[in-house]
Design a protein around this motif. Sequence first.
Motif, PDB file in Angstrom:
ATOM      1  N   ILE A  39       3.126   1.617  -1.933  1.00  0.00           N
ATOM      2  CA  ILE A  39       4.474   2.007  -2.359  1.00  0.00           C
ATOM      3  C   ILE A  39       4.786   3.457  -1.996  1.00  0.00           C
ATOM      4  CG2 ILE A  39       4.124   2.974  -4.671  1.00  0.00           C
ATOM      5  CD1 ILE A  39       6.576   0.157  -3.810  1.00  0.00           C
ATOM      6  N   GLY A  40       3.754   4.266  -1.631  1.00  0.00           N
ATOM      7  CA  GLY A  40       3.982   5.642  -1.207  1.00  0.00           C
ATOM      8  C   GLY A  40       3.732   6.681  -2.274  1.00  0.00           C
ATOM      9  N   LYS A  41       2.790   6.406  -3.178  1.00  0.00           N
ATOM     10  CA  LYS A  41       2.520   7.331  -4.276  1.00  0.00           C
ATOM     11  C   LYS A  41       1.938   8.647  -3.779  1.00  0.00           C
ATOM     12  CE  LYS A  41      -0.172   4.226  -6.051  1.00  0.00           C
ATOM     13  NZ  LYS A  41       0.109   3.127  -5.109  1.00  0.00           N
ATOM     14  N   THR A  42       0.939   8.564  -2.877  1.00  0.00           N
ATOM     15  CA  THR A  42       0.301   9.782  -2.371  1.00  0.00           C
ATOM     16  C   THR A  42       1.300  10.629  -1.601  1.00  0.00           C
ATOM     17  OG1 THR A  42      -1.844   8.666  -2.239  1.00  0.00           O
ATOM     18  CG2 THR A  42      -1.554  10.667  -0.916  1.00  0.00           C
TER      19      THR A  42
ATOM     20  N   VAL B 100      -0.436  18.946 -13.297  1.00  0.00           N
ATOM     21  CA  VAL B 100      -1.325  17.914 -12.762  1.00  0.00           C
ATOM     22  C   VAL B 100      -0.475  16.733 -12.309  1.00  0.00           C
ATOM     23  CG1 VAL B 100      -3.312  16.430 -13.186  1.00  0.00           C
ATOM     24  CG2 VAL B 100      -3.122  18.642 -14.359  1.00  0.00           C
ATOM     25  N   LEU B 101      -0.658  16.325 -11.065  1.00  0.00           N
ATOM     26  CA  LEU B 101      -0.015  15.117 -10.525  1.00  0.00           C
ATOM     27  C   LEU B 101      -1.093  14.053 -10.388  1.00  0.00           C
ATOM     28  CD1 LEU B 101       2.062  16.769  -7.648  1.00  0.00           C
ATOM     29  CD2 LEU B 101       2.881  16.164  -9.943  1.00  0.00           C
ATOM     30  N   VAL B 102      -0.912  12.922 -11.048  1.00  0.00           N
ATOM     31  CA  VAL B 102      -1.870  11.823 -10.994  1.00  0.00           C
ATOM     32  C   VAL B 102      -1.190  10.626 -10.342  1.00  0.00           C
ATOM     33  CG1 VAL B 102      -3.437  10.343 -12.305  1.00  0.00           C
ATOM     34  CG2 VAL B 102      -2.864  12.628 -13.174  1.00  0.00           C
ATOM     35  N   THR B 103      -1.819  10.049  -9.335  1.00  0.00           N
ATOM     36  CA  THR B 103      -1.288   8.808  -8.764  1.00  0.00           C
ATOM     37  C   THR B 103      -2.258   7.676  -9.054  1.00  0.00           C
ATOM     38  OG1 THR B 103      -2.330   8.852  -6.574  1.00  0.00           O
ATOM     39  CG2 THR B 103      -0.348  10.190  -6.867  1.00  0.00           C
TER      40      THR B 103
ATOM     41  N   GLY C  47       9.588  -6.745   2.743  1.00  0.00           N
ATOM     42  CA  GLY C  47       9.917  -6.495   1.343  1.00  0.00           C
ATOM     43  C   GLY C  47      10.217  -5.042   1.025  1.00  0.00           C
ATOM     44  N   ARG C  48      10.611  -4.263   2.044  1.00  0.00           N
ATOM     45  CA  ARG C  48      10.955  -2.848   1.881  1.00  0.00           C
ATOM     46  C   ARG C  48       9.789  -2.030   1.307  1.00  0.00           C
ATOM     47  NH1 ARG C  48      15.455  -5.049  -0.762  1.00  0.00           N
ATOM     48  NH2 ARG C  48      15.212  -3.696  -2.557  1.00  0.00           N
ATOM     49  N   LEU C  49       8.562  -2.502   1.547  1.00  0.00           N
ATOM     50  CA  LEU C  49       7.364  -1.777   1.110  1.00  0.00           C
ATOM     51  C   LEU C  49       7.104  -0.643   2.093  1.00  0.00           C
ATOM     52  CD1 LEU C  49       4.997  -1.815  -0.965  1.00  0.00           C
ATOM     53  CD2 LEU C  49       3.705  -3.080   0.764  1.00  0.00           C
ATOM     54  N   PRO C  50       7.055   0.620   1.641  1.00  0.00           N
ATOM     55  CA  PRO C  50       6.902   1.749   2.570  1.00  0.00           C
ATOM     56  C   PRO C  50       5.706   1.639   3.502  1.00  0.00           C
ATOM     57  CG  PRO C  50       7.603   2.548   0.432  1.00  0.00           C
ATOM     58  CD  PRO C  50       7.339   1.085   0.266  1.00  0.00           C
ATOM     59  N   LEU C  51       4.545   1.236   2.993  1.00  0.00           N
ATOM     60  CA  LEU C  51       3.367   1.117   3.857  1.00  0.00           C
ATOM     61  C   LEU C  51       3.618   0.119   4.982  1.00  0.00           C
ATOM     62  CD1 LEU C  51       0.399   1.478   4.646  1.00  0.00           C
ATOM     63  CD2 LEU C  51      -0.188  -0.245   2.926  1.00  0.00           C
ATOM     64  N   ALA C  52       4.157  -1.048   4.637  1.00  0.00           N
ATOM     65  CA  ALA C  52       4.399  -2.077   5.646  1.00  0.00           C
ATOM     66  C   ALA C  52       5.458  -1.619   6.646  1.00  0.00           C
ATOM     67  CB  ALA C  52       4.839  -3.373   4.967  1.00  0.00           C
ATOM     68  N   LEU C  53       6.476  -0.937   6.151  1.00  0.00           N
ATOM     69  CA  LEU C  53       7.506  -0.399   7.059  1.00  0.00           C
ATOM     70  C   LEU C  53       6.921   0.647   7.991  1.00  0.00           C
ATOM     71  CD1 LEU C  53      10.677   0.018   4.811  1.00  0.00           C
ATOM     72  CD2 LEU C  53      10.589  -1.148   7.017  1.00  0.00           C
ATOM     73  N   ALA C  54       6.058   1.497   7.454  1.00  0.00           N
ATOM     74  CA  ALA C  54       5.447   2.542   8.288  1.00  0.00           C
ATOM     75  C   ALA C  54       4.573   1.928   9.379  1.00  0.00           C
ATOM     76  CB  ALA C  54       4.618   3.484   7.417  1.00  0.00           C
ATOM     77  N   LEU C  55       3.842   0.853   9.045  1.00  0.00           N
ATOM     78  CA  LEU C  55       3.001   0.196  10.043  1.00  0.00           C
ATOM     79  C   LEU C  55       3.850  -0.390  11.170  1.00  0.00           C
ATOM     80  CD1 LEU C  55       0.451  -1.648   7.703  1.00  0.00           C
ATOM     81  CD2 LEU C  55      -0.030   0.286   9.208  1.00  0.00           C
ATOM     82  N   VAL C  56       4.945  -1.041  10.786  1.00  0.00           N
ATOM     83  CA  VAL C  56       5.832  -1.620  11.809  1.00  0.00           C
ATOM     84  C   VAL C  56       6.455  -0.518  12.648  1.00  0.00           C
ATOM     85  CG1 VAL C  56       7.921  -2.980  12.195  1.00  0.00           C
ATOM     86  CG2 VAL C  56       6.315  -3.665  10.426  1.00  0.00           C
ATOM     87  N   THR C  57       6.859   0.566  11.996  1.00  0.00           N
ATOM     88  CA  THR C  57       7.484   1.677  12.726  1.00  0.00           C
ATOM     89  C   THR C  57       6.511   2.266  13.748  1.00  0.00           C
ATOM     90  OG1 THR C  57       8.861   2.178  10.794  1.00  0.00           O
ATOM     91  CG2 THR C  57       8.645   3.893  12.456  1.00  0.00           C
TER      92      THR C  57
END
Length: 840
Positions: free
Chosen positions: A149-152, A253-256, A308-318
């Motif tokens: 989802i792009g948390k990091t 502190v940022l926790v993912t 499904g507009r999932l950032p990781l999957a979109l980034a891979l396709v891009t």
Amino acid sequence: MTEEQPPSPIGARSYDELSQRLRQALAWAGLSHRELHRRVRRLRTARGTADLPAYNTVYRCLLPGRKRLDVELVVDIAAVLLGMDVAAEWRQAHRVITGDATEAAVISVADHLPGGTGRFVGRQEQLRQVLEAEPEDAGVWAISGMAGIGKTRFAGEVARLLAERDRFADVRLVVNLRGFDADLPAADPAAVLEGFLRRLGASGGEIGCLTLADRSALFRRLLDGRRALILLDNAASADQVLPLLPALPTCLVLVTSRRRLAELTDARHVALDVFTPEESVELLRDGIGDERVDAERGEAADIIELVGRLPLALALVTRRLAASDEWTMADHRDRLADLRTMLRLDDGVEVALRTSYDELAEPDRILLGLLATYPGRDFDDHAAAALAGVEVGVVRRQLGDLVAANMVTARESRFELHDLVRVFAEKRVRESVQARVRRTAVGRLLDFQLATTRTALVTCYPHEAERWEDLPTPAARALVFDGADEAMAWLDAERVNLVVASGWALSEGRDEHVTRLACVMTSYFEARVHVSDALALFGNAVRVASGVTRGHVLNGLAMTHWQRGNAADSLAVLQDAIKEFDAAGESDYVLNLSGNVGLLLAGLGDYRAALPCFRRALEFAVARNNESFRARQLCNIGVAEMRLGNHSAAVDHLSRALETTRASGDHLCECRTLDGLGTTFRRMGNDTEAWACYEQALDVARQTHNRADEGKVLNHLGVLLVAAGRFDEALAHHRRAIDLAKEIGSREGALAASTDLAATLLAAGRAAEAVRCLRQAIDSANAADSRYELARAQSGLADALFAVGDPVAARKHWQTAHAAFTEMGVPEAASSMASPLPST
């Protein structure tokens, strides 16, 4: 030196692998073996170490096939090649190989923020949520969301923006806690604290003898008064995180985590969802350019939805698109569609989801798999319990686990699976659960849906309880509703799922489920309409129904066509229904349907032919002592008489209908009767009585969730408001009526309200707008084959054209309207002749 990430010893499980990592570090640093040897000696000399290694010793340390390695030489070589701050990481890796430590103790702590490829896209609202917090109110932000989802990336962008503002600038500590790593165990908090403390200046000797609690306390002391930004990425649980929180006002502190860490009670939570369609397009544009996206806009939209507009999957396709011009957007769309068909995902997405899946308990995995086979859009806990074959209390706990793991999304009281999670989980349930078990599970769900649908409809329309008393219902435990509002809310929430389930049952040969569901949903669609869903449901049932059941289904389909405004199509389907009842020897049903035949004839503008049909149906209702059906036919006769200008007869029949329908509890008929009375009184010039009837009708429609009649009544109230000179209010009523009609797919309702809207515009002096509105209404009336509404629109257009100074065109439309009104025998024929026709 290159700009690639430096090699790490994490994951090395043998001396040979550790030596290989050192060779990679040598290549990364760009040094020769000779220069490496000189620098190692220089480092040891500066430190005061007497043991200075020979060149051959350093050289052999980097050769393949090593069976042993000196830990101090490994650490010094790594320090020379990669920097002094990596020494602890390489020492721990050596300890893992010797068996003196576990892989969980091998961690890498950085003092620089993680970077990302490309421009940061989206998440602006969530960024503001964090960045606009008061500087002194640091604390903990827990960022959660499903895998990919792009948390990091989000946490890194927050940290970068804070760094630009020089906030929390004294200390920066970044660590990957490996909570969901595919190959390595989650990081040991004690080892993480050791890495933090070394970064803050503590020595190995000072740290080594400290317990976890002691290390936490020392961590707090060293940070006290310093502005620190700490990024704890990819946390497995709150237990892993809690020892690492300094709990100081100067530290952020940022926790993912893929889990929502509810146990961090003092933290503020940010839940990331998939990208919006706009953010998805922005990511594509950033990766491959505007020109390419614009050239294949449709294919881009398909790709966005397929992942499904999932950032990781979109980034891979891009990245795939950017890497090759030979593969077009259409090629990648087809590839993704093929993968979906085969229940496969891109490798990166597969790994990310698998690590989350592997963390689930076995019962939760099984439930997730069954939910993936669920034929619907979303579900509640009762549907999940029926699917799993367990009590609802059990499934609620399991759903809580799945939501916490971000494998299931909770939206108020309902749940849904991301498309890619569905694909992933369905593949696994097909591999691990027998097909017969899966079919049995969905069968339980279908039985639950059908039984509950029947209960809900009887709750909403108790006067129709006898209608389907002979229809078999599954022995499944149905929900019990606390009144009609709750029952209707369930039906509204489940409508789409019921239609999808009907299609699934059809494909599985469960014909009885398909036909029974269509029969019991008839009353719902009469009130709520939803034309496209009704057409799908009845269409499925028509394919497999026979005999009397087929007659009932065809009747439902015919009335859906009528609600849509296709009276001619509706009449043809209804004739088929009558043939089915005739063939089955069910003459009662034939008489019963004569009332519907009358409605369709009235829809075609033939009110004279409709009246005998209504009267035959009325005789049947009286003979069978069916008060609800009797009231409906009295109402139908009254409305037809009103259309024909017989106002006294209309008031008589409608008044009798109102008395009867209130006794029977048929609120659909009550609403329509009040609306018919209101229109009759309006035509008689009694606006006060008309207003009172319309207001009562509106109350009944809203109380019973009858959206079709709510729109009609609002439109009629608008007509009355025009007579009172309240044009703005009238226009608002007409427009709301049009919106309601469009929402439910009623072309006839939208058409009637559009014609009245135009009349109000004309009365308000906005003739040009009225002309545009009426031309559209005429097109719609022609498409719907609605003679009465077409004639009204033609007459209205004539009035509007005359008002804008086009008498010749006006004359043509008046004549067309007059001919149609005359043929129908309605009183509008006389008023159209009285229009100010220009002389020839």
